[in-house]
Design a protein around this motif. Structure first.
Motif, PDB file in Angstrom:
ATOM      1  N   MET A   1     -23.671  34.793   3.971  1.00  0.00           N
ATOM      2  CA  MET A   1     -23.606  34.776   2.494  1.00  0.00           C
ATOM      3  C   MET A   1     -24.727  34.071   1.928  1.00  0.00           C
ATOM      4  O   MET A   1     -25.317  33.075   2.351  1.00  0.00           O
ATOM      5  CB  MET A   1     -22.274  33.999   2.418  1.00  0.00           C
ATOM      6  N   ARG A   2     -25.095  34.640   0.819  1.00  0.00           N
ATOM      7  CA  ARG A   2     -26.249  34.301  -0.194  1.00  0.00           C
ATOM      8  C   ARG A   2     -25.431  33.578  -1.171  1.00  0.00           C
ATOM      9  O   ARG A   2     -25.030  34.400  -2.074  1.00  0.00           O
ATOM     10  CB  ARG A   2     -27.037  35.539  -0.199  1.00  0.00           C
ATOM     11  N   ILE A   3     -25.653  32.409  -1.324  1.00  0.00           N
ATOM     12  CA  ILE A   3     -25.093  31.662  -2.485  1.00  0.00           C
ATOM     13  C   ILE A   3     -26.408  31.119  -3.436  1.00  0.00           C
ATOM     14  O   ILE A   3     -27.339  30.544  -2.682  1.00  0.00           O
ATOM     15  CB  ILE A   3     -24.304  30.337  -1.995  1.00  0.00           C
ATOM     16  N   VAL A   4     -26.148  31.190  -4.759  1.00  0.00           N
ATOM     17  CA  VAL A   4     -27.069  30.839  -5.785  1.00  0.00           C
ATOM     18  C   VAL A   4     -26.439  29.670  -6.421  1.00  0.00           C
ATOM     19  O   VAL A   4     -25.142  29.920  -6.959  1.00  0.00           O
ATOM     20  CB  VAL A   4     -27.723  31.889  -6.417  1.00  0.00           C
ATOM     21  N   ALA A   5     -26.949  28.559  -6.674  1.00  0.00           N
ATOM     22  CA  ALA A   5     -26.083  27.698  -7.578  1.00  0.00           C
ATOM     23  C   ALA A   5     -27.264  27.135  -8.455  1.00  0.00           C
ATOM     24  O   ALA A   5     -28.694  26.822  -8.272  1.00  0.00           O
ATOM     25  CB  ALA A   5     -25.785  26.537  -6.597  1.00  0.00           C
ATOM     26  N   LEU A   6     -26.957  27.106  -9.809  1.00  0.00           N
ATOM     27  CA  LEU A   6     -27.769  26.637 -11.022  1.00  0.00           C
ATOM     28  C   LEU A   6     -27.439  25.333 -11.121  1.00  0.00           C
ATOM     29  O   LEU A   6     -26.088  24.526 -11.324  1.00  0.00           O
ATOM     30  CB  LEU A   6     -27.272  27.192 -12.323  1.00  0.00           C
ATOM     31  N   ALA A   7     -28.348  24.257 -11.009  1.00  0.00           N
ATOM     32  CA  ALA A   7     -28.034  22.872 -10.803  1.00  0.00           C
ATOM     33  C   ALA A   7     -29.018  21.892 -11.640  1.00  0.00           C
ATOM     34  O   ALA A   7     -30.171  22.127 -11.789  1.00  0.00           O
ATOM     35  CB  ALA A   7     -27.812  22.387  -9.288  1.00  0.00           C
ATOM     36  N   GLY A   8     -28.341  20.679 -11.785  1.00  0.00           N
ATOM     37  CA  GLY A   8     -29.270  19.900 -12.408  1.00  0.00           C
ATOM     38  C   GLY A   8     -28.471  18.318 -12.558  1.00  0.00           C
ATOM     39  O   GLY A   8     -27.140  18.463 -12.616  1.00  0.00           O
ATOM     40  N   GLY A   9     -29.200  17.393 -12.338  1.00  0.00           N
ATOM     41  CA  GLY A   9     -28.582  15.969 -12.406  1.00  0.00           C
ATOM     42  C   GLY A   9     -27.714  15.735 -11.310  1.00  0.00           C
ATOM     43  O   GLY A   9     -27.966  16.548 -10.178  1.00  0.00           O
ATOM     44  N   ILE A  10     -27.278  14.493 -11.234  1.00  0.00           N
ATOM     45  CA  ILE A  10     -26.738  13.759 -10.273  1.00  0.00           C
ATOM     46  C   ILE A  10     -25.402  14.771  -9.673  1.00  0.00           C
ATOM     47  O   ILE A  10     -25.107  14.879  -8.678  1.00  0.00           O
ATOM     48  CB  ILE A  10     -26.143  12.479 -10.505  1.00  0.00           C
ATOM     49  N   GLY A  11     -24.754  15.193 -10.629  1.00  0.00           N
ATOM     50  CA  GLY A  11     -23.304  15.911 -10.473  1.00  0.00           C
ATOM     51  C   GLY A  11     -23.843  17.160  -9.603  1.00  0.00           C
ATOM     52  O   GLY A  11     -23.194  17.439  -8.666  1.00  0.00           O
ATOM     53  N   GLY A  12     -24.760  17.849 -10.042  1.00  0.00           N
ATOM     54  CA  GLY A  12     -25.266  19.054  -9.307  1.00  0.00           C
ATOM     55  C   GLY A  12     -25.708  18.623  -7.765  1.00  0.00           C
ATOM     56  O   GLY A  12     -25.429  19.484  -7.126  1.00  0.00           O
ATOM     57  N   ALA A  13     -26.563  17.675  -7.664  1.00  0.00           N
ATOM     58  CA  ALA A  13     -27.105  17.391  -6.554  1.00  0.00           C
ATOM     59  C   ALA A  13     -25.677  16.983  -5.310  1.00  0.00           C
ATOM     60  O   ALA A  13     -25.875  17.219  -4.194  1.00  0.00           O
ATOM     61  CB  ALA A  13     -28.128  16.138  -6.550  1.00  0.00           C
ATOM     62  N   ARG A  14     -24.867  16.008  -5.864  1.00  0.00           N
ATOM     63  CA  ARG A  14     -23.717  15.922  -5.200  1.00  0.00           C
ATOM     64  C   ARG A  14     -22.953  16.996  -4.815  1.00  0.00           C
ATOM     65  O   ARG A  14     -22.383  17.076  -3.584  1.00  0.00           O
ATOM     66  CB  ARG A  14     -23.086  14.695  -5.838  1.00  0.00           C
ATOM     67  N   PHE A  15     -22.825  17.843  -5.629  1.00  0.00           N
ATOM     68  CA  PHE A  15     -22.068  19.106  -5.269  1.00  0.00           C
ATOM     69  C   PHE A  15     -22.598  19.978  -4.346  1.00  0.00           C
ATOM     70  O   PHE A  15     -21.993  20.510  -3.209  1.00  0.00           O
ATOM     71  CB  PHE A  15     -21.768  19.889  -6.684  1.00  0.00           C
ATOM     72  N   LEU A  16     -24.036  19.723  -4.424  1.00  0.00           N
ATOM     73  CA  LEU A  16     -24.791  20.895  -3.344  1.00  0.00           C
ATOM     74  C   LEU A  16     -24.640  20.180  -1.966  1.00  0.00           C
ATOM     75  O   LEU A  16     -24.375  20.786  -0.822  1.00  0.00           O
ATOM     76  CB  LEU A  16     -26.322  20.894  -3.836  1.00  0.00           C
ATOM     77  N   ARG A  17     -24.643  18.856  -1.825  1.00  0.00           N
ATOM     78  CA  ARG A  17     -24.260  18.183  -0.668  1.00  0.00           C
ATOM     79  C   ARG A  17     -23.036  18.651   0.192  1.00  0.00           C
ATOM     80  O   ARG A  17     -22.816  18.911   1.401  1.00  0.00           O
ATOM     81  CB  ARG A  17     -24.416  16.654  -0.879  1.00  0.00           C
ATOM     82  N   GLY A  18     -21.982  18.636  -0.777  1.00  0.00           N
ATOM     83  CA  GLY A  18     -20.726  19.069  -0.363  1.00  0.00           C
ATOM     84  C   GLY A  18     -20.640  20.564  -0.089  1.00  0.00           C
ATOM     85  O   GLY A  18     -20.090  21.068   0.876  1.00  0.00           O
ATOM     86  N   LEU A  19     -21.344  21.308  -0.727  1.00  0.00           N
ATOM     87  CA  LEU A  19     -21.400  22.786  -0.296  1.00  0.00           C
ATOM     88  C   LEU A  19     -22.152  23.056   0.888  1.00  0.00           C
ATOM     89  O   LEU A  19     -21.712  23.828   1.722  1.00  0.00           O
ATOM     90  CB  LEU A  19     -22.475  23.446  -1.357  1.00  0.00           C
ATOM     91  N   LEU A  20     -23.194  22.187   1.097  1.00  0.00           N
ATOM     92  CA  LEU A  20     -23.810  22.519   2.613  1.00  0.00           C
ATOM     93  C   LEU A  20     -22.946  21.953   3.664  1.00  0.00           C
ATOM     94  O   LEU A  20     -22.957  22.710   4.758  1.00  0.00           O
ATOM     95  CB  LEU A  20     -25.213  21.468   2.453  1.00  0.00           C
ATOM     96  N   ALA A  21     -21.918  21.244   3.432  1.00  0.00           N
ATOM     97  CA  ALA A  21     -20.914  20.723   4.280  1.00  0.00           C
ATOM     98  C   ALA A  21     -19.779  21.965   4.621  1.00  0.00           C
ATOM     99  O   ALA A  21     -19.201  21.888   5.877  1.00  0.00           O
ATOM    100  CB  ALA A  21     -20.413  19.160   4.041  1.00  0.00           C
ATOM    101  N   ALA A  22     -19.790  22.542   3.514  1.00  0.00           N
ATOM    102  CA  ALA A  22     -18.666  23.523   3.688  1.00  0.00           C
ATOM    103  C   ALA A  22     -18.942  24.989   4.101  1.00  0.00           C
ATOM    104  O   ALA A  22     -18.224  25.618   4.805  1.00  0.00           O
ATOM    105  CB  ALA A  22     -18.177  23.895   2.146  1.00  0.00           C
ATOM    106  N   VAL A  23     -20.339  25.258   4.157  1.00  0.00           N
ATOM    107  CA  VAL A  23     -20.771  26.471   4.585  1.00  0.00           C
ATOM    108  C   VAL A  23     -21.233  26.509   6.168  1.00  0.00           C
ATOM    109  O   VAL A  23     -21.554  25.530   6.571  1.00  0.00           O
ATOM    110  CB  VAL A  23     -21.723  27.347   3.764  1.00  0.00           C
ATOM    111  N   GLY A  24     -21.632  27.579   6.558  1.00  0.00           N
ATOM    112  CA  GLY A  24     -21.823  27.721   7.972  1.00  0.00           C
ATOM    113  C   GLY A  24     -23.726  27.664   7.938  1.00  0.00           C
ATOM    114  O   GLY A  24     -24.277  27.883   7.074  1.00  0.00           O
TER     115      GLY A  24
END
Length: 319
Positions: free
Chosen positions: A1-24
């Motif tokens: 799966m190819r996921i693209v996220a538009l991100a900025g700031g602390i909220g975006g970075a912390r969400f990305l950490r969770g996203l990495l934990a959620a995918v394979g």
């Protein structure tokens, strides 16, 4: 799966950490980072949002602050103060200075911001492909009126120095209208299986990315479902002062209002917190699929659950 996220700031970075934990491990994540917060200080190019993503995903972030380096020291800042050189209100620690020195040296040598970001990520290994929204200079400014009259100031001055204590009258992404998407940005959006809007500031983070000509159009044209997560819970931002900049663009600080401002032409799905479950019907009435789930990023697993909910909603609304 190819996921693209538009991100900025602390909220975006912390969400990305969770996203990495959620995918394979076979899934690919491309992050289009906001560079509207970029600022030149001490002759150096500082990219707060790109660095926050790198440090957070690379294990070097100051967890309590959500920005800057862990185990930081402040000798350079102290010496700059002795010389009477500012600004004192923007803190760059010694470790952080090294990142900006490397970036600025490479930019001066002729490398693009995309190339510099890729080189910096070799050290941090964030686990995502991190792209600046543009290699061109874009800086978000805020129009305010105070005892000095009506003027425009850099977003960092408004956010860090003034703590958004003055009403924002307008948000201006200076240079965005003439900027071009960085190499790989439009291609990533066109090839994506899922596009996510993390719970980043919808005005000065995601909104600034979308202000670069071609990016909003690419998101709208993408075959992939677009799902966003509300940064507003119970009528207030989870952290930061997003309500101040939302007011400047005439948007109420509610999960429902932010979804409607994005609009059904841009997003297909929207997650709100369980505290805002009453807004689900109104969002769906506007043509946006909406679900209420816990959206507080209390730890990595809670954030991973948010990411799983976003990916599940993406599957439900897939075009």
């Amino acid at each position: 799966m190819r996921i693209v996220a538009l991100a900025g700031g602390i909220g975006g970075a912390r969400f990305l950490r969770g996203l990495l934990a959620a995918v394979g491990p076979q899934d690919e994540i491309t992050v289009i980072g906001n560079t509207g917060d970029d600022i030149h200080l001490y002759g150096l190019k500082v990219c707060p949002d790109l660095d926050t993503v790198m440090y957070t995903l690379g294990g070097g972030i100051h967890e309590e602050q959500g920005w800057g380096r862990t185990d930081e020291t402040w000798s350079i800042k102290a010496e700059m103060k002795e010389y009477g050189v500012g600004p004192e209100w923007f803190g760059l620690g010694d470790r952080d200075f090294a990142t900006h020195l490397v970036r600025s040296q490479m930019l001066t040598a002729g490398y693009s911001l995309s190339q510099v970001t890729e080189a910096l990520c070799v050290r941090w290994k964030p686990g995502v492909r991190l792209l600046p929204m543009s290699d061109d200079r874009v800086e978000t400014h805020v129009r305010i009126t105070d005892e000095q009259g009506t003027r425009a100031i850099h977003f960092q001055e408004y956010w860090v120095k003034l703590h958004a204590a003055v009403d924002a009258e307008a948000i201006i992404p200076v240079g965005a209208d003439a900027a071009k998407p960085a190499p790989g940005v439009l291609e990533a959006l066109a090839e994506a299986d899922v596009i996510l809007f993390p719970p980043s500031n919808p005005v000065v983070s995601i909104g600034t990315i979308l202000a670069v000509p071609g990016i909003r159009e690419a998101v709208v044209a993408a075959a992939a479902p677009v799902v966003g997560l509300s940064p507003i819970i119970g009528g207030a931002p989870v952290r930061g002062m997003a309500d101040k900049v939302l007011a400047a663009v005439g948007v109420e600080a509610t999960a429902e209002a932010v979804a409607l401002d994005y609009g059904s032409a841009l997003i297909d799905g929207w997650l709100v917190d369980t505290a805002d479950e009453a807004s689900v019907a109104a969002v769906e009435g506007a043509g946006i699929a909406c679900r209420a789930v816990p959206l507080l990023m209390t730890d990595v697993e809670a954030t991973a659950e948010m990411a799983r909910a976003a990916l599940a909603l993406a599957e439900q609304v897939r075009k």
